[in-house]
Design an enzyme around this catalytic site. Structure first.
Site, mmCIF file in Angstrom:
data_model
loop_
_atom_site.group_PDB
_atom_site.id
_atom_site.type_symbol
_atom_site.label_atom_id
_atom_site.label_comp_id
_atom_site.label_asym_id
_atom_site.label_seq_id
_atom_site.Cartn_x
_atom_site.Cartn_y
_atom_site.Cartn_z
ATOM 1 N N CYS A 211 0.878 -1.178 0.000
ATOM 2 C CA CYS A 211 0.000 0.000 0.000
ATOM 3 C C CYS A 211 0.907 1.215 0.000
ATOM 4 C CB CYS A 211 -0.908 -0.006 1.220
ATOM 5 S SG CYS A 211 -1.822 -1.557 1.470
ATOM 6 N N ALA A 212 1.466 1.558 -1.138
ATOM 7 C CA ALA A 212 2.675 2.382 -1.189
ATOM 8 C C ALA A 212 2.453 3.888 -1.243
ATOM 9 C CB ALA A 212 3.526 1.962 -2.387
ATOM 10 N N PRO B 244 1.658 7.749 -0.611
ATOM 11 C CA PRO B 244 2.243 8.556 -1.678
ATOM 12 C C PRO B 244 3.700 8.248 -1.993
ATOM 13 C CG PRO B 244 2.203 9.826 0.315
ATOM 14 C CD PRO B 244 1.532 8.513 0.645
ATOM 15 N N GLY B 245 4.400 7.436 -1.182
ATOM 16 C CA GLY B 245 5.690 6.950 -1.642
ATOM 17 C C GLY B 245 6.925 7.319 -0.843
ATOM 18 N N SER B 246 6.796 7.933 0.323
ATOM 19 C CA SER B 246 8.003 8.298 1.077
ATOM 20 C C SER B 246 8.757 7.050 1.534
ATOM 21 C CB SER B 246 7.640 9.177 2.273
ATOM 22 O OG SER B 246 6.699 8.534 3.112
ATOM 23 N N CYS C 262 -0.594 4.003 11.306
ATOM 24 C CA CYS C 262 -0.452 5.252 12.060
ATOM 25 C C CYS C 262 -1.639 5.383 13.001
ATOM 26 C CB CYS C 262 -0.328 6.454 11.136
ATOM 27 S SG CYS C 262 -1.717 6.683 10.025
#
Length: 666
Positions: A138-139, A141-143, A275
């Site tokens: 579940c990547a 936005p990619g940080s 989170c």
């Protein structure tokens, strides 16, 4: 940081990475108070005694800005920096305007990433090595995806690491945000795909001439969550938080985690993270996963991997509360009418011995007031054996052989093979051989969102590549079979490169997965180059991938030459120093290479490579704007722009590879 619920993703334009600075009208009026939230977490007992007020005070404070430097040392070896200023202060303060410009520019060029401190934890606990095959389920936005890519490229002298990252997201639009994040790092080892993580397809690869199942060495399972650990930056959570969020998400989280461990190689490691501070989304999912695994999984003690991290051990007991305020401590208390909303897996196991063997205390819960961070949960799982449902294969007799039925979480297939062969297939040690019956053909995959151009690999005989190889005098070990384009018909506009293993994945799964983007651009068509013998010029994005293989068309330049090339759009050749000027007269399409001099420590001590083009009387560097600014800063050139000049139209050289400027990360 984990994802928000799907409905919340639809309602919020910025998703999980939107910060205080992006608040619209009305956000400033939200009162940072939610009595139900306080009551719930007091009852759960997750906060150490006497610290609850500190916890709530920290949750009400703006989240400090943190940045991670794109490097190949692991945090916290001075590669990540934590400020005492919020993102809003950095953006709005006139005194910090120059610093803000620096952050935006360097982020766009891929040299730093704005990433919350706790969000950096999951990739670090995966213990990535350059040969690992990695799935980020579940990547967007990619940080974290960017972190994974950096770890693969720990050795900058290896242009094509053996490993790769497949980054997936269910939201088609967010996949393009993910592409933008990953492209900043210019890696040939990243692929972005668009699937529901809970039923992401099993991929195949070719190994020793035979088809095999792709099992991943490392999996990041950062699932959609209620996000109550993000209250410091996602202020709307204060008024929207309810106990229903976790109840609605638990099933999806567990399905994604199950699908992850199914695709994990034996001996591999999966990190599950959210989170959210809620045990229903955290320990409950881990406990259910461990119980279903029947010993195939082990919850690891990863505390030694990050010795400076302050965290609370996972809990062995928790309660469930409905939105009406009704508490339940175990499944037997739940009335039948609620069985559709409340599931047995939401509660701790009833067997004390089984619960003790799970070692849920090895889970890590990060509380905001302990290190001035967001809230977070993380667990590290080791796969010791195939999952039990991959081992079971009831027999159905047929006339020729014994059919074995294999049940996966999202697929049931029957293979015509012996029991021994079937067991091997189920455990992933071998796959179907010639002459063995397989499953029926897959239905055509439904495509949503934008229609992507095809990925077409060049053949060895392709006249386009023949010209390129001769023109640039590419070394014999150049992996030309890894070059691809995005069109079957017409002239090829851009050429890209992927690593050998990603090529393997693409060739064997074109009908099985929806690929959004992959590879790094290495050549772009420039018709003016035909007069020099080649219609393709080098692309700056791929220069560090290509350069080790290029044996001609190099010009060695000085620091002063670079300053000229990056501050002037088309400087005359005569402005170069004598040595570079003499070399440039003989070459059209060029690589401008700066080699550091260790005897002159004032100048930059890292190599710089720029793509260029020589006209009849002038020379030009094809370098994106933010990358120009980065190199100029390294050389001590002032690049700060006053506000009144920021709206000026960029030069043609600045437009090249400009990217999405409207996505201000700070």
């Amino acid at each position: 940081m984990g994802k928000r619920s799907r409905q919340r993703q639809k309602n919020q334009s910025g998703g999980r990475d939107r910060d205080n600075a992006g608040w619209g009208a009305g956000y400033a009026d939200i009162v940072k108070e939610n009595k139900l939230f306080e009551h719930y977490y007091k009852e759960q007992g997750l906060i150490p005694e006497g610290e609850f007020e500190q916890f709530m005070e920290a949750m009400r404070e703006p989240l400090p800005a943190t940045i991670r430097i794109t490097g190949y040392k692991r945090y916290p070896d001075e590669q990540a920096w934590h400020t005492n200023m919020s993102r809003k202060i950095i953006r709005k303060s006139p005194l910090l305007e120059k610093f803000h410009q620096f952050l935006v520019s360097e982020t766009e060029s891929g040299n730093i990433s704005r990433q919350e401190a706790v969000s950096m934890i999951p990739p670090l606990l995966l213990s990535i090595e350059s040969h690992h095959k990695i799935l980020d389920m579940c990547a967007a936005p990619g940080s974290k995806t960017a972190q994974l890519i950096e770890m693969l490229h720990a050795d900058m002298d290896v242009p094509f690491p053996e490993g790769f990252v497949i980054a997936n997201d269910v939201d088609n639009k967010r996949c393009y945000l993910l592409v933008h994040q990953a492209k900043r790092l210019n890696s040939p080892c990243i692929m972005v795909v668009n699937h529901d993580a809970s039923c992401i397809p099993t991929l195949h690869i070719t190994s020793d001439g035979k088809k095999d199942i792709l099992f991943y060495d490392r999996i990041l399972c950062d699932v959609p969550c209620s996000g109550d650990g993000t209250m410091r930056k996602n202020i709307d959570v204060w008024k929207k938080w309810t106990t229903s969020n976790s109840l609605h998400l638990h099933g999806l989280q567990l399905r994604i985690a199950i699908r992850g461990v199914e695709q994990l190689a034996v001996g591999g490691r999966m990190v599950y993270s959210t989170c959210s501070l809620n045990p229903i989304e955290d320990e409950a999912v881990i406990a259910a996963l461990l119980e279903k695994s029947e010993g195939s999984l082990e919850l690891m003690d990863a505390s030694a991997d990050l010795p400076g991290l302050k965290w609370m051990p996972g809990v062995n007991s928790w309660k469930l509360m409905t939105k009406e305020g009704q508490w339940y401590s175990e499944w037997s208390e739940v009335p039948a009418k609620r069985h559709t909303q409340i599931r047995p897996t939401m509660f701790p196991p009833n067997d004390p011995e089984k619960l003790a063997d799970m070692h849920l205390e090895r889970c890590m819960r990060i509380l905001p007031h302990h290190q001035n961070t967001g809230g977070f949960f993380v667990a590290v799982l080791l796969k010791k054996a195939p999952m039990p449902w991959n081992k079971r294969y009831p027999k159905v007799i047929c006339q020729k052989k014994t059919y074995q039925t294999f049940c996966f979480s999202s697929l049931t297939i029957s293979l015509c093979c012996s029991a021994e062969e079937g067991a091997a297939v189920a455990q992933g040690t071998v796959t179907q051989q010639d002459g063995v019956c397989g499953p029926p053909p897959n239905k055509k995959m439904k495509l949503f969102g934008y229609k992507e151009d095809p990925f077409v690999f060049l053949t060895e005989e392709d006249p386009v590549f023949t010209t390129i190889q001769s023109f640039y005098d590419l070394s014999p070990d150049f992996p030309k079979l890894n070059v691809l384009t995005r069109t079957h018909d017409g002239k090829k506009r851009h050429l890209y490169m992927v690593s050998k293993e990603l090529r393997n994945v693409l060739l064997n799964n074109s009908e099985r997965m929806k690929v959004i983007n992959t590879g790094v651009k290495v050549w772009s068509r420039n018709s003016d180059g035909e007069e020099f013998g080649c219609a393709f010029r080098l692309a700056q994005e791929g220069i560090y991938t290509l350069q080790p293989y290029i044996r001609s068309r190099m010009i060695t330049v000085s620091v002063e030459d670079i300053k000229v090339l990056l501050t002037q759009e088309n400087p005359y050749l005569s402005k170069l120093q004598d040595d570079a000027h003499a070399q440039a007269k003989k070459i059209g399409i060029i690589v401008l290479k700066y080699i550091p001099n260790p005897n002159n420590p004032i100048d930059p001590q890292c190599p710089i490579q720029l793509c260029g083009w020589r006209g009849k009387t002038s020379i030009r560097a094809f370098v994106p704007r933010n990358e120009r600014l980065h190199y100029l800063r390294m050389l001590g050139v002032e690049v700060f722009r006053e506000k009144q000049g920021q709206g000026q139209k960029p030069s043609d050289g600045e437009k090249e590879g400009k990217g999405q400027e409207e996505e201000q990360p700070f």
